[in-house]
Design an enzyme around this catalytic site. Sequence first.
Site, PDB file in Angstrom:
ATOM      1  N   CYS A  78      33.754 -19.068 -37.921  1.00  0.00           N
ATOM      2  CA  CYS A  78      32.375 -18.726 -37.559  1.00  0.00           C
ATOM      3  C   CYS A  78      31.330 -19.559 -38.305  1.00  0.00           C
ATOM      4  O   CYS A  78      30.238 -19.794 -37.800  1.00  0.00           O
ATOM      5  CB  CYS A  78      32.130 -17.241 -37.812  1.00  0.00           C
TER       6      CYS A  78
ATOM      7  N   HIS B  87      24.246 -16.620 -35.811  1.00  0.00           N
ATOM      8  CA  HIS B  87      25.592 -16.578 -35.231  1.00  0.00           C
ATOM      9  C   HIS B  87      25.704 -15.401 -34.268  1.00  0.00           C
ATOM     10  O   HIS B  87      25.391 -14.258 -34.613  1.00  0.00           O
ATOM     11  CB  HIS B  87      26.621 -16.439 -36.360  1.00  0.00           C
TER      12      HIS B  87
ATOM     13  N   ASN C 267      30.500 -15.294 -27.813  1.00  0.00           N
ATOM     14  CA  ASN C 267      30.636 -15.744 -29.204  1.00  0.00           C
ATOM     15  C   ASN C 267      31.490 -17.005 -29.220  1.00  0.00           C
ATOM     16  O   ASN C 267      32.700 -16.957 -29.015  1.00  0.00           O
ATOM     17  CB  ASN C 267      31.294 -14.625 -30.024  1.00  0.00           C
TER      18      ASN C 267
END
Length: 402
Positions: free
Chosen positions: A123, A275, A306
């Site tokens: 991430c 994010h 995502n």
Amino acid sequence: MAKSVFNNVQISGISFIIPDNYIYNVEDYIHLFDNNEKKLLRAKKMAGYGTRYFSPNNITAVDACETAANDLIENINIDVNTIDAIIFVSQFPDYRTPASASILHGRLNMPETCAVFDVNQGCTGYVYGLWLASSLIASKACKKVLLLASDNKTKEKIEIHKVYDKSSLIFSSGSSATLLEYSENASPSYYIIGSNGRRYESIISPFGGSRIPITQELLDTYICDSNGNRYALEGEYMDGEAVFYFSINTVPNHVKELLEFSKCDYNNIDFFAIHQANKQIVEAIASELELPKEKYSSDTFVNYGNMAGISCLSNLIDKKHYDLCIKENTIALISFGIGLSWASAVLKIGKNNNFSNTQSNFNNIGGGMEYPNIKRYTYMENNTYSQYIEYWKNKFQQKNNL
């Protein structure tokens, strides 16, 4: 925490691509919500489940990054012989060895003077890559660095896990290529990076490495749902509750520290590219920071899902926020997740940048949204899994005269 400021590093170009395939109908997964329509609708409203993109089964992150890199090279007319290093950031390399950056080096016809290496990061991967590239340039080890980042999700991977795992509704595919280079006129960029490895099991792919290799015992092990259906024990594990509390307890304080370090206040930041873990987490962080709606997006998750390592970058590609990429703006890139880790930056983007914005050939996908500023690619399937096995079987046989 690692804190860094770089004074002579410029982002000169970014290319962002998505596959030509997508899944939009979350209703197809109603079995994950006890076949209860109200539960599904409530989850869509809270988490923001919407459009997600995926690649054909045999297209890898390397393939996708090659496409993004060629798009960037063509778009801003880069002489590849002037590139000093390639950094490839992904959790999904083509092989255990060699580094995927080496494969890309060959495919892109880069000079033999070019340094290449991989970074296994999820991430926070894109910000980690920017930080590493900036470090190389600021130290004068390199003048130009090509950063390639992708956590490519395939149709096969989604199909395998959709039957029992709600995380299959979250992740999506996208790939990027970014050129960073030395510039006397570049504005300062600021980075803060932190980790809590004691909680690494919160997000993990436990099988297939040296700790738990793929064995017949593993292949013969199953998990069962409440209806007695059996599923292979593989794939990713995520403790959603732990990740949520990590996000809302750690990230806001991290952002405040970043602003203090960069000597910025909220008014100095034109946009917070957070994010896209899911809509609920983004909204919770924004609420804790008291960000006005125009300074962040949670709809990016709804429209793109995502995209893991490049998910903070995905904030800048839709029509609503595209102006941020073509005008000079101060952007805060906020990333957090697997590791557990967090990495964020304050930097200028827009002026002296080139952002790939070829008109796409599709509109009104994903419930009426328009995406005119992303490049979309249709990939041909590569060799099948069996063909790859047969190829390497023959190579080993020839080498050993078998």
